[in-house]
Design a protein around this motif. Structure first.
Motif, PDB file in Angstrom:
ATOM      1  N   MET A  72      42.869  43.226  28.569  1.00 21.64           N
ATOM      2  CA  MET A  72      43.065  43.172  30.004  1.00 21.64           C
ATOM      3  C   MET A  72      43.118  44.593  30.560  1.00 21.64           C
ATOM      4  O   MET A  72      43.850  45.419  30.066  1.00 21.64           O
ATOM      5  N   THR A  73      42.392  44.834  31.626  1.00 20.90           N
ATOM      6  CA  THR A  73      42.420  46.152  32.244  1.00 20.90           C
ATOM      7  C   THR A  73      43.710  46.315  33.035  1.00 20.90           C
ATOM      8  O   THR A  73      44.363  45.332  33.393  1.00 20.90           O
ATOM      9  N   TRP A  74      44.068  47.568  33.325  1.00 23.06           N
ATOM     10  CA  TRP A  74      45.295  47.818  34.102  1.00 23.06           C
ATOM     11  C   TRP A  74      45.180  47.198  35.487  1.00 23.06           C
ATOM     12  O   TRP A  74      46.158  46.691  36.031  1.00 23.06           O
ATOM     13  N   LEU A  75      43.980  47.188  36.074  1.00 24.65           N
ATOM     14  CA  LEU A  75      43.789  46.616  37.400  1.00 24.65           C
ATOM     15  C   LEU A  75      44.026  45.102  37.365  1.00 24.65           C
ATOM     16  O   LEU A  75      44.688  44.545  38.243  1.00 24.65           O
ATOM     17  N   HIS A  76      43.507  44.443  36.339  1.00 25.54           N
ATOM     18  CA  HIS A  76      43.708  43.004  36.196  1.00 25.54           C
ATOM     19  C   HIS A  76      45.199  42.691  35.998  1.00 25.54           C
ATOM     20  O   HIS A  76      45.732  41.747  36.585  1.00 25.54           O
ATOM     21  N   LYS A  77      45.875  43.481  35.172  1.00 23.50           N
ATOM     22  CA  LYS A  77      47.314  43.297  34.956  1.00 23.50           C
ATOM     23  C   LYS A  77      48.092  43.493  36.258  1.00 23.50           C
ATOM     24  O   LYS A  77      49.024  42.742  36.555  1.00 23.50           O
ATOM     25  N   PHE A  78      47.702  44.517  37.028  1.00 24.85           N
ATOM     26  CA  PHE A  78      48.369  44.783  38.302  1.00 24.85           C
ATOM     27  C   PHE A  78      48.162  43.610  39.259  1.00 24.85           C
ATOM     28  O   PHE A  78      49.100  43.167  39.928  1.00 24.85           O
ATOM     29  N   TRP A  79      46.940  43.079  39.321  1.00 21.75           N
ATOM     30  CA  TRP A  79      46.653  41.930  40.188  1.00 21.75           C
ATOM     31  C   TRP A  79      47.492  40.721  39.759  1.00 21.75           C
ATOM     32  O   TRP A  79      48.161  40.104  40.573  1.00 21.75           O
ATOM     33  N   GLU A  80      47.452  40.388  38.472  1.00 20.09           N
ATOM     34  CA  GLU A  80      48.157  39.210  37.967  1.00 20.09           C
ATOM     35  C   GLU A  80      49.675  39.350  38.044  1.00 20.09           C
ATOM     36  O   GLU A  80      50.370  38.384  38.340  1.00 20.09           O
ATOM     37  N   GLY A  81      50.180  40.546  37.795  1.00 19.34           N
ATOM     38  CA  GLY A  81      51.625  40.735  37.721  1.00 19.34           C
ATOM     39  C   GLY A  81      52.304  41.111  39.021  1.00 19.34           C
ATOM     40  O   GLY A  81      53.490  40.858  39.200  1.00 19.34           O
TER      41      GLY A  81
END
Length: 151
Positions: A1-10
Motif C-alpha cells: 500500500m502506498t502512503w497516499l492510499h494509507k492516508f486516504w483509507e486511514g
C-alpha cells in the motif's frame, strides 16, 4: 500500500464517510395565517438565531424530544405537538475541537399556547417571536430558511 492510499483509507475517507448525526427540532408557532409567528432562540455558543433543537432523548420519540427541547431552550410550557415532522434540514455542527460533524435535524411543529417566564436555559438564551419571513432571514441554514417560508 502506498502512503497516499494509507492516508486516504486511514484519515480522509473516514472524514467524508462519517455518518450523519440526528437531532430533533421544534418549530414553535402561534397565531393563524396571515398573523402566524415563529419563536426563535439564540444559540448558547455563538448567539445566532435558531429554532429549539437537540439530540435524541432515551424513551422519547422525535416529537416528544422536540417538545422537551422547546421547554428547556424557550420555555414552551403548553403546545399542540404535531406527531408527524413538517420537514428536515442538515447543517455542519462545529465542535470545540474544530471538527465539523454533519447533522440532520427532523423538525416538528408545535402550536404554542403558553410560555413560561422561567425555564431551564433562560439565562443562556434570548427568545423572540417573529414573522416566518423575519425568521427565515435570521437563521443561517438554507434548508431551514425554506422550511420557515412554507409556514
Amino acid at each position: 500500500m502506498t502512503w497516499l492510499h494509507k492516508f486516504w483509507e486511514g484519515v480522509l475517507k473516514p472524514l467524508f464517510q462519517r455518518p450523519r448525526l440526528v437531532q430533533f427540532a421544534a418549530l414553535c408557532t402561534r397565531g393563524d395565517d396571515p398573523d402566524t409567528q415563529v419563536l426563535l432562540v439564540t444559540s448558547r455558543d455563538t448567539g445566532r438565531w435558531i429554532i429549539p433543537k437537540g439530540w435524541p432523548i432515551d424513551g422519547l420519540n422525535g416529537a416528544q424530544a422536540a417538545a422537551q427541547e422547546a421547554w428547556e431552550e424557550a420555555g414552551v410550557r403548553t403546545a399542540e405537538v404535531d406527531p408527524e415532522p413538517v420537514g428536515s434540514y442538515c447543517y455542519g455542527k462545529v465542535r470545540k475541537s474544530g471538527v465539523i460533524d454533519p447533522v440532520c435535524t427532523t423538525v416538528y411543529r408545535l402550536r404554542v399556547t403558553d410560555l413560561a417566564d422561567e425555564f431551564p436555559e433562560m439565562h443562556e438564551r434570548t427568545r423572540e417571536w417573529v414573522s416566518p419571513q423575519e425568521a427565515s432571514e435570521r437563521v443561517h441554514e438554507p434548508e431551514l430558511k425554506k422550511l420557515l417560508l412554507r409556514i
